[in-house]
Design a protein around this motif. Structure first.
Motif, PDB file in Angstrom:
ATOM      1  N   ALA A   1       0.828  -1.208   0.000  1.00  0.00           N
ATOM      2  CA  ALA A   1       0.000   0.000   0.000  1.00  0.00           C
ATOM      3  C   ALA A   1       0.861   1.256   0.000  1.00  0.00           C
ATOM      4  O   ALA A   1       0.598   2.216  -0.759  1.00  0.00           O
ATOM      5  N   THR A   2       1.908   1.268   0.829  1.00  0.00           N
ATOM      6  CA  THR A   2       2.800   2.437   0.895  1.00  0.00           C
ATOM      7  C   THR A   2       3.509   2.654  -0.436  1.00  0.00           C
ATOM      8  O   THR A   2       3.619   3.794  -0.923  1.00  0.00           O
ATOM      9  N   THR A   3       3.992   1.564  -1.041  1.00  0.00           N
ATOM     10  CA  THR A   3       4.687   1.666  -2.329  1.00  0.00           C
ATOM     11  C   THR A   3       3.757   2.175  -3.418  1.00  0.00           C
ATOM     12  O   THR A   3       4.132   3.050  -4.208  1.00  0.00           O
ATOM     13  N   PHE A   4       2.535   1.629  -3.464  1.00  0.00           N
ATOM     14  CA  PHE A   4       1.586   2.038  -4.498  1.00  0.00           C
ATOM     15  C   PHE A   4       1.225   3.516  -4.370  1.00  0.00           C
ATOM     16  O   PHE A   4       1.230   4.250  -5.360  1.00  0.00           O
ATOM     17  N   VAL A   5       0.937   3.962  -3.156  1.00  0.00           N
ATOM     18  CA  VAL A   5       0.589   5.378  -2.949  1.00  0.00           C
ATOM     19  C   VAL A   5       1.783   6.275  -3.285  1.00  0.00           C
ATOM     20  O   VAL A   5       1.634   7.324  -3.948  1.00  0.00           O
ATOM     21  N   GLY A   6       2.988   5.848  -2.842  1.00  0.00           N
ATOM     22  CA  GLY A   6       4.180   6.646  -3.127  1.00  0.00           C
ATOM     23  C   GLY A   6       4.455   6.772  -4.618  1.00  0.00           C
ATOM     24  O   GLY A   6       4.686   7.878  -5.137  1.00  0.00           O
ATOM     25  N   LEU A   7       4.403   5.636  -5.336  1.00  0.00           N
ATOM     26  CA  LEU A   7       4.658   5.676  -6.781  1.00  0.00           C
ATOM     27  C   LEU A   7       3.528   6.372  -7.528  1.00  0.00           C
ATOM     28  O   LEU A   7       3.756   6.969  -8.587  1.00  0.00           O
ATOM     29  N   LEU A   8       2.314   6.306  -6.999  1.00  0.00           N
ATOM     30  CA  LEU A   8       1.188   7.006  -7.623  1.00  0.00           C
ATOM     31  C   LEU A   8       1.411   8.516  -7.586  1.00  0.00           C
ATOM     32  O   LEU A   8       1.014   9.236  -8.508  1.00  0.00           O
ATOM     33  N   LEU A   9       2.082   8.985  -6.542  1.00  0.00           N
ATOM     34  CA  LEU A   9       2.392  10.413  -6.436  1.00  0.00           C
ATOM     35  C   LEU A   9       3.647  10.787  -7.209  1.00  0.00           C
ATOM     36  O   LEU A   9       3.769  11.920  -7.693  1.00  0.00           O
ATOM     37  N   ILE A  10       4.583   9.829  -7.323  1.00  0.00           N
ATOM     38  CA  ILE A  10       5.867  10.139  -7.977  1.00  0.00           C
ATOM     39  C   ILE A  10       5.813   9.862  -9.474  1.00  0.00           C
ATOM     40  O   ILE A  10       6.065  10.747 -10.297  1.00  0.00           O
ATOM     41  N   ILE A  11       5.518   8.586  -9.839  1.00  0.00           N
ATOM     42  CA  ILE A  11       5.466   8.169 -11.252  1.00  0.00           C
ATOM     43  C   ILE A  11       4.200   7.337 -11.452  1.00  0.00           C
ATOM     44  O   ILE A  11       4.240   6.099 -11.353  1.00  0.00           O
TER      45      ILE A  11
ATOM     46  N   ALA B   1       3.077   2.888 -11.415  1.00  0.00           N
ATOM     47  CA  ALA B   1       2.681   2.640 -10.025  1.00  0.00           C
ATOM     48  C   ALA B   1       2.237   1.195  -9.800  1.00  0.00           C
ATOM     49  O   ALA B   1       2.701   0.537  -8.850  1.00  0.00           O
ATOM     50  N   ILE B   2       1.353   0.672 -10.655  1.00  0.00           N
ATOM     51  CA  ILE B   2       0.793  -0.664 -10.428  1.00  0.00           C
ATOM     52  C   ILE B   2       1.862  -1.742 -10.585  1.00  0.00           C
ATOM     53  O   ILE B   2       2.072  -2.578  -9.691  1.00  0.00           O
ATOM     54  N   VAL B   3       2.555  -1.733 -11.727  1.00  0.00           N
ATOM     55  CA  VAL B   3       3.525  -2.792 -12.026  1.00  0.00           C
ATOM     56  C   VAL B   3       4.690  -2.775 -11.039  1.00  0.00           C
ATOM     57  O   VAL B   3       5.044  -3.802 -10.444  1.00  0.00           O
ATOM     58  N   MET B   4       5.287  -1.603 -10.833  1.00  0.00           N
ATOM     59  CA  MET B   4       6.464  -1.530  -9.981  1.00  0.00           C
ATOM     60  C   MET B   4       6.138  -1.758  -8.509  1.00  0.00           C
ATOM     61  O   MET B   4       6.965  -2.289  -7.771  1.00  0.00           O
ATOM     62  N   SER B   5       4.945  -1.360  -8.071  1.00  0.00           N
ATOM     63  CA  SER B   5       4.575  -1.648  -6.681  1.00  0.00           C
ATOM     64  C   SER B   5       4.440  -3.155  -6.463  1.00  0.00           C
ATOM     65  O   SER B   5       4.833  -3.673  -5.405  1.00  0.00           O
ATOM     66  N   LEU B   6       3.930  -3.889  -7.458  1.00  0.00           N
ATOM     67  CA  LEU B   6       3.844  -5.347  -7.364  1.00  0.00           C
ATOM     68  C   LEU B   6       5.232  -5.985  -7.367  1.00  0.00           C
ATOM     69  O   LEU B   6       5.512  -6.921  -6.607  1.00  0.00           O
TER      70      LEU B   6
END
Length: 352
Positions: free
Chosen positions: A226-236, A240-245
């Motif tokens: 969840a933290t990774t997805f929200v962070g990448l959603l704000l950054i790139i 967001a979806i692929v890299m957070s997984l």
């Protein structure tokens, strides 16, 4: 001296020697089978629930649960690998443009360096230029070393071993799931009534503890996801979806985890001139590392019945002794010892 040479002491000594030899030579090559047995023990409650709910026999229940779990693993693996391969192909297509950009950044950096060092002593200018060049050379060598032929070939050489181990694990898991009741009966036939009660207590306790251990790992991993997805959603947002997984899966690696992905990604952004994105990725990596190292021992301790300090010590010592697997072996060894002591199998009662 002769009072120590009793039959009991000799049996204990020989047992310890056998355990040490098994740990050194047999355990390392038997890990897929051991993990299959542990997984079968963890899954067994689900098999029993399926038997009761649908009124199926053991074999049908095992096959149904096995296919269900295998379908989930296959789906996750297929989605992650296909998405990752797609991104790698996109990166390969865009690589020439990235290298051209890096060449432009290098030329621009050299011109700016000449402007900043204008008027300085020649020795200082040469020293700064050499240091600047050494930094870029070390970065280039690190990237080339990471993508070297020997590294890629060694990684490729490990794939057949991994596939063989995985196939053995899957087959052994299915067979253990089928034969688990018979294995338990065989074990209890060789135990006295009092010992059998202790072993039953220990197995019940271990089942709850292992379930708590897995629940804790799952909970921490979902917090990381969840933290990774929200962070990448704000950054790139694009990745967001692929890299957070991808980061979520790689984060199970002890000590490093998400740093393996985010550190090179952040470094690349810095080199390509996108300092803002590089800084944001570095901050995200630090946040994930702090979450993993602070929350994990506490959550695991609450779920498996150990306080955070023994849990942290067990994970660290296990990691140092056994590598990646020690991250799980350490707490499990502490759990086994604690459970055996509670069951009365191990008795420690002394004062100094």
């Amino acid at each position: 001296m002769s009072k120590w040479l009793t039959k009991r002491n000799l049996i204990i000594t020989l047992t310890l020697i056998v355990i040490i030899l098994v740990s050194m030579f047999i355990l390392p090559v038997s890990l897929p089978i051991i993990f299959a047995l542990l997984t079968a023990l963890i899954i067994d409650p689900l098999v029993r629930v399926t038997e009761k709910k649908f009124k199926w026999n053991r074999k049908v229940s095992v096959i149904s649960v096995f296919i269900f779990i295998l379908a989930i693993i296959t789906s996750l693996f297929y989605f992650t690998v296909t998405q990752l391969i797609g991104k790698i192909i996109d990166l390969t297509i865009a690589a020439p443009g990235y290298f051209n950009s890096l060449s432009g950044i290098w030329i621009d950096s050299q011109s700016k360096l000449l402007q900043y060092t204008a008027g300085m002593p020649e020795e200082v200018v040469i020293g700064v230029q050499n240091e600047f060049k050494n930094v870029f050379e070390s970065i280039r060598e690190s990237i080339l070393n990471l993508l070297s032929y020997s590294k890629i070939m060694s990684l490729m050489a490990e794939i057949p071993n991994f596939l063989v181990s995985f196939i053995v694990f899957i087959i052994a898991l299915f067979l253990f799931m089928l034969e688990l009741p018979e294995l338990k009966k065989t074990l209890f036939r060789h135990l006295t009534t009092s010992t059998a009660e202790k072993v039953r207590f220990m197995i019940t306790k271990l089942n709850s503890v292992i379930f708590g251990f897995l629940k804790a790992q799952l909970l921490v991993s979902f917090i990381i996801l969840a933290t990774t997805f929200v962070g990448l959603l704000l950054i790139i947002p694009k990745y967001a979806i692929v890299m957070s997984l991808v980061i979520w899966i790689i984060d199970i690696i002890p000590i490093l985890g998400s740093i393996i992905v985010l550190a090179p990604w952040s470094l690349y952004m810095f080199i390509s001139g996108d300092v803002a994105t590089g800084t944001q990725l570095a901050i995200l990596a630090a946040v994930l590392l702090i979450i993993r190292r602070t929350i994990e021992p506490k959550v695991m301790g609450s779920q498996i019945g150990l306080s955070p300090l023994p849990t942290l010590i067990a994970m660290f010592i296990g990691l140092k002794l056994f590598g990646f697997l020690g991250f799980f072996i350490g707490p499990l060894a502490v759990i086994l010892f604690t459970t055996a002591r509670e069951a009365g199998i191990i008795k420690i009662n002394f004062r100094i």
